[in-house]
Design an enzyme around this catalytic site. Structure first.
Site, mmCIF file in Angstrom:
data_model
loop_
_atom_site.group_PDB
_atom_site.id
_atom_site.type_symbol
_atom_site.label_atom_id
_atom_site.label_comp_id
_atom_site.label_asym_id
_atom_site.label_seq_id
_atom_site.Cartn_x
_atom_site.Cartn_y
_atom_site.Cartn_z
ATOM 1 N N PHE A 172 43.125 41.133 40.780
ATOM 2 C CA PHE A 172 43.407 39.890 40.051
ATOM 3 C C PHE A 172 44.764 39.290 40.391
ATOM 4 O O PHE A 172 45.012 38.122 40.109
ATOM 5 C CB PHE A 172 43.325 40.129 38.525
ATOM 6 C CG PHE A 172 44.568 40.768 37.956
ATOM 7 C CD1 PHE A 172 45.675 40.004 37.607
ATOM 8 C CD2 PHE A 172 44.649 42.144 37.783
ATOM 9 C CE1 PHE A 172 46.827 40.581 37.107
ATOM 10 C CE2 PHE A 172 45.799 42.737 37.291
ATOM 11 C CZ PHE A 172 46.888 41.952 36.948
ATOM 12 N N LYS A 196 33.702 39.848 47.264
ATOM 13 C CA LYS A 196 33.580 39.967 45.809
ATOM 14 C C LYS A 196 34.985 39.844 45.226
ATOM 15 O O LYS A 196 35.756 40.792 45.204
ATOM 16 C CB LYS A 196 32.972 41.314 45.393
ATOM 17 C CG LYS A 196 32.619 41.297 43.895
ATOM 18 C CD LYS A 196 32.717 42.633 43.223
ATOM 19 C CE LYS A 196 34.080 43.022 42.742
ATOM 20 N NZ LYS A 196 34.676 42.195 41.678
ATOM 21 N N GLU A 199 36.747 39.632 39.178
ATOM 22 C CA GLU A 199 35.966 38.910 38.164
ATOM 23 C C GLU A 199 36.879 38.223 37.149
ATOM 24 O O GLU A 199 36.433 37.430 36.340
ATOM 25 C CB GLU A 199 34.989 39.865 37.464
ATOM 26 C CG GLU A 199 35.630 40.963 36.605
ATOM 27 C CD GLU A 199 36.121 42.170 37.412
ATOM 28 O OE1 GLU A 199 36.235 42.065 38.648
ATOM 29 O OE2 GLU A 199 36.412 43.200 36.781
ATOM 30 N N ARG A 200 38.194 38.542 37.213
ATOM 31 C CA ARG A 200 39.104 37.916 36.248
ATOM 32 C C ARG A 200 39.691 36.610 36.772
ATOM 33 O O ARG A 200 40.180 35.803 35.997
ATOM 34 C CB ARG A 200 40.214 38.909 35.898
ATOM 35 C CG ARG A 200 39.629 40.125 35.196
ATOM 36 C CD ARG A 200 40.668 40.996 34.631
ATOM 37 N NE ARG A 200 41.111 42.021 35.565
ATOM 38 C CZ ARG A 200 41.972 42.975 35.248
ATOM 39 N NH1 ARG A 200 42.502 43.004 34.051
ATOM 40 N NH2 ARG A 200 42.318 43.882 36.121
ATOM 41 N N SER A 249 43.496 48.920 42.203
ATOM 42 C CA SER A 249 44.075 50.122 41.600
ATOM 43 C C SER A 249 43.608 51.387 42.318
ATOM 44 O O SER A 249 42.609 51.384 43.037
ATOM 45 C CB SER A 249 43.631 50.197 40.140
ATOM 46 O OG SER A 249 42.224 50.383 40.104
ATOM 47 N N CYS A 304 52.016 44.240 43.605
ATOM 48 C CA CYS A 304 52.016 45.631 44.097
ATOM 49 C C CYS A 304 53.327 45.953 44.778
ATOM 50 O O CYS A 304 53.662 47.106 44.967
ATOM 51 C CB CYS A 304 50.865 45.856 45.050
ATOM 52 S SG CYS A 304 51.051 44.927 46.558
ATOM 53 N N GLU A 404 52.108 53.597 37.160
ATOM 54 C CA GLU A 404 52.412 52.211 37.558
ATOM 55 C C GLU A 404 52.324 51.358 36.292
ATOM 56 O O GLU A 404 51.279 51.335 35.631
ATOM 57 C CB GLU A 404 51.375 51.735 38.583
ATOM 58 C CG GLU A 404 51.608 50.318 39.056
ATOM 59 C CD GLU A 404 50.540 49.832 40.040
ATOM 60 O OE1 GLU A 404 49.373 50.259 39.937
ATOM 61 O OE2 GLU A 404 50.882 49.002 40.899
HETATM 62 P P1 NAD Z 1 41.316 46.887 39.861
HETATM 63 O O1 NAD Z 1 41.190 48.140 40.653
HETATM 64 O O2 NAD Z 1 41.064 46.962 38.398
HETATM 65 O O3 NAD Z 1 40.294 45.788 40.442
HETATM 66 C C1 NAD Z 1 40.202 45.533 41.822
HETATM 67 C C2 NAD Z 1 38.748 45.291 42.191
HETATM 68 O O4 NAD Z 1 37.995 46.499 41.997
HETATM 69 C C3 NAD Z 1 38.087 44.219 41.345
HETATM 70 O O5 NAD Z 1 37.323 43.405 42.193
HETATM 71 C C4 NAD Z 1 37.238 45.003 40.352
HETATM 72 O O6 NAD Z 1 36.029 44.350 40.037
HETATM 73 C C5 NAD Z 1 36.954 46.300 41.060
HETATM 74 N N1 NAD Z 1 36.984 47.468 40.144
HETATM 75 C C6 NAD Z 1 37.788 47.650 39.071
HETATM 76 N N2 NAD Z 1 37.594 48.864 38.525
HETATM 77 C C7 NAD Z 1 36.649 49.458 39.264
HETATM 78 C C8 NAD Z 1 36.028 50.735 39.214
HETATM 79 N N3 NAD Z 1 36.335 51.637 38.274
HETATM 80 N N4 NAD Z 1 35.104 51.031 40.137
HETATM 81 C C9 NAD Z 1 34.784 50.150 41.085
HETATM 82 N N5 NAD Z 1 35.339 48.919 41.185
HETATM 83 C C10 NAD Z 1 36.259 48.574 40.291
HETATM 84 O O7 NAD Z 1 42.750 46.284 40.189
HETATM 85 P P2 NAD Z 1 43.449 45.042 39.486
HETATM 86 O O8 NAD Z 1 43.834 45.420 38.113
HETATM 87 O O9 NAD Z 1 42.625 43.827 39.686
HETATM 88 O O10 NAD Z 1 44.763 44.886 40.396
HETATM 89 C C11 NAD Z 1 45.964 45.543 40.132
HETATM 90 C C12 NAD Z 1 46.135 46.769 41.005
HETATM 91 O O11 NAD Z 1 46.028 46.395 42.377
HETATM 92 C C13 NAD Z 1 47.504 47.407 40.869
HETATM 93 O O12 NAD Z 1 47.346 48.805 40.868
HETATM 94 C C14 NAD Z 1 48.242 46.953 42.113
HETATM 95 O O13 NAD Z 1 49.292 47.800 42.534
HETATM 96 C C15 NAD Z 1 47.131 46.949 43.100
HETATM 97 N N6 NAD Z 1 47.441 46.100 44.247
HETATM 98 C C16 NAD Z 1 47.731 46.700 45.418
HETATM 99 C C17 NAD Z 1 48.072 45.939 46.512
HETATM 100 C C18 NAD Z 1 48.412 46.585 47.809
HETATM 101 O O14 NAD Z 1 48.388 45.903 48.825
HETATM 102 N N7 NAD Z 1 48.719 47.864 47.830
HETATM 103 C C19 NAD Z 1 48.108 44.545 46.414
HETATM 104 C C20 NAD Z 1 47.785 43.959 45.192
HETATM 105 C C21 NAD Z 1 47.454 44.753 44.107
#
Ligand code: NAD
Length: 519
Positions: A172, A196, A199-200, A249, A304, A404
């Protein structure tokens, strides 16, 4: 005024807390070149984080819709992969111009759904745009290798070729930049793409898809589906999908890496972080404090690469009161309000989680120097705001250090020497980014060489590489072996074919079969 523009232009139905399902705007799917309404019975509300009003709804795509999307990608692959590289380059040249022309529109949609300030949202688009600009160099990036006269009359050369249907799953926090890390690089190499988005925050991805269509991308080359776990599992399991790019994440990224890899796919997975900023006592104080505050609290800490952890070395610990003063001066407000520095968090759940991590630090004996938990934003009393927060006297065993936080919280540790600081950073499981602030070249060099983190800044707080390099988070922040964009991005989205050919002169024709290995 801006707020009302956003309301009328992007989401005319915004502002209804109670709604009937027919009166709130819906996010479409993008399948085979058409923006279609999902037939799903499962929908998720999208909220404006500054008000918590429902602004639209996004479907969890049905199995049939997801199959239609991937079939469309598969069909389009045959012609798209054969399209001349110059034609693909032309499409992305037009695309980068369209993104530039619409940067403000894209930024508004980001601020509305994600909450970050408009200026920061433009930065989000801009950093993604740079990847598109880089993709336009594909005619050089995709060159193979040649070696003539490997033996008599024999030459070897390689082609870089697309791998098929690729998929991207995005978080997101960067609704424009992270999708743009993915499908432009994948598609310019000749792959077709299934995206994909989070969704937020799906609207920005839909605007980007529309612009790509307007730039001339043929139907089926990009498809966009929406959803959560079922959509992710679908992507991990469908045999036509050859590669998955994930950013988000650790919980999701480790799962997707494992499930996708088990199914024989390439997976690159960028995940969470705990980025340390090491402040040496010889650093330029003014510059360092401003850099720290900007990198800790910008985007409400939801980056991140946010510098969420400061290590003050030696006498630098005396700078804490000034650090607090600067953080206090930041203005917390809705992202579309003039002068806002820190916008809201993405959801009430995210706010509650951040607040409880702050409390855990207090309970475990840390010192709360600045507490942003009770911040009030006039006119936005229902928003998910947390003001800049600074916690000092933190130790590595504390929960607020181990997890984090992903909010506007800077935790502060102290170290007696640079060696101690390096030891701390290298013992943290994450390896996304770090920075050292110093005027001593030898200290900077030592830190850069000894610290086990993928991206290191020297007097640069957020060292995200430009797209001619790659984004190189490591250790607990990354799974896979080829990173996003840059040369590694091209490697990820291509496979190599090696051709060895021999054209003998007439008089060199073999007189009998050669049955031994050529030496
Ligand atoms: P998230 O993992 O909740 O969601 C990311 C994607 O995964 C979404 O499309 C979501 O639908 C899907 N998803 C969520 N939970 C899932 C699960 N249990 N099983 C399968 N799919 C799932 O992440 P977020 O909250 O949207 O983003 C924040 C996180 O992303 C932070 O941890 C941040 O550090 C990380 N991030 C990392 C980078 C990088 O390049 N290292 C860049 C941006 C964000």
């Amino acid at each position: 005024a801006l707020r009302s523009v956003l309301r009328t232009k992007v989401h005319p139905q915004i502002g209804r807390l109670c709604y009937s399902s027919s009166s709130v705007s819906t996010v479409k799917l993008f399948i085979d070149g058409k923006f279609v309404e999902s037939k799903s019975s499962e929908w998720l509300d999208i909220h404006n984080p500054a008000t918590n009003e429902v602004i639209s709804r996004v479907p969890k795509a049905t199995q049939e819709e997801m199959l239609a999307a991937v079939d469309s990608c598969s069909r389009a692959f045959h012609s798209w992969s054969e399209t001349s590289i110059l034609s693909r380059q032309q499409i992305f040249l037009r695309y980068q111009q369209l993104i530039k022309d619409n940067i403000k529109e894209l930024a508004k949609s980001i601020t509305l759904e994600q909450g970050k300030t408009l200026a920061d949202a433009e930065g989000d688009v801009f950093r993604g745009l740079q990847v598109v600009e880089h993709a336009c160099s594909i005619t050089s990036l995709m060159l193979g290798e040649t070696l003539p006269s490997i033996t008599k009359d024999m030459d070897t050369y390689t082609y870089r070729l697309p791998i098929g249907v690729c998929a991207g799953i995005t978080p997101f926090n960067f609704p424009a930049m992270i999708p743009l890390w993915m499908f432009p690089m994948g598609m310019v190499c000749g792959n077709t793409y299934l995206l994909k988005p989070s969704e937020r925050v799906p609207t920005c991805a839909m605007l980007l898809a529309k612009m790509l269509q307007d730039a001339g991308a043929p139907d089926g080359t990009l498809n966009v589906i929406h959803g959560q776990h079922a959509a992710v599992n679908f992507i991990c399991d469908h045999p036509a999908i050859k590669a998955i790019s994930f950013v988000g994440s650790n919980q999701a990224g480790e799962y997707i890496y494992e499930r996708g890899s088990k199914n024989g796919k390439r997976v690159q997975s960028n995940m969470g972080a705990k980025n340390h900023g090491v402040v040496m006592p010889d650093a330029n104080k003014e510059n360092t404090l401003n850099q720290l505050v900007g990198a800790a609290f910008g985007a409400a800490g939801q980056r991140c690469m946010a510098l969420s952890t400061a290590i003050l070395v030696g006498e630098a610990r005396c700078w804490l009161p000034e650090l607090v003063e600067r953080a206090k001066a930041l203005r917390v407000n809705a992202g579309d309000q003039a002068g806002a520095d820190v916008g809201p968090l993405i959801s009430p759940q995210a706010r509650d989680r951040v607040c409880s991590l702050i409390q855990s630090g207090v309970d475990e004996g840390a010192q709360l120097l600045l507490d942003g938990r009770n911040v009030k934003v006039k006119g936005y009393e229902n928003g998910n705001f947390v003001g800049p927060t600074i916690i000092s006297n933190v130790t590595p065993g504390m929960k607020c250090y181990k997890e984090e936080i992903f909010g506007p919280v800077l935790i502060v540790l102290e170290a007696d020497s640079l060696d101690d600081a390096i030891h701390l950073v290298n013992n943290n499981p994450y390896g996304n980014g770090t920075a050292i602030f110093t005027t001593n070249g030898a200290a900077a060099r030592k830190y850069s060489h000894e610290v086990d983190v993928g991206q290191v800044g020297v007097n640069v707080p957020i060292p995200v590489p430009l797209p001619m390099f790659s984004f190189t988070g490591s250790r607990g922040s990354f799974r896979g072996d080829t990173n996003f964009y840059g040369k590694q991005g091209i490697q990820f989205y291509t496979q190599i074919k090696t051709i060895t050919s021999q054209w003998k002169a007439e008089d060199a024709t073999l007189k009998s079969p050669a049955v031994t290995m050529p030496t």
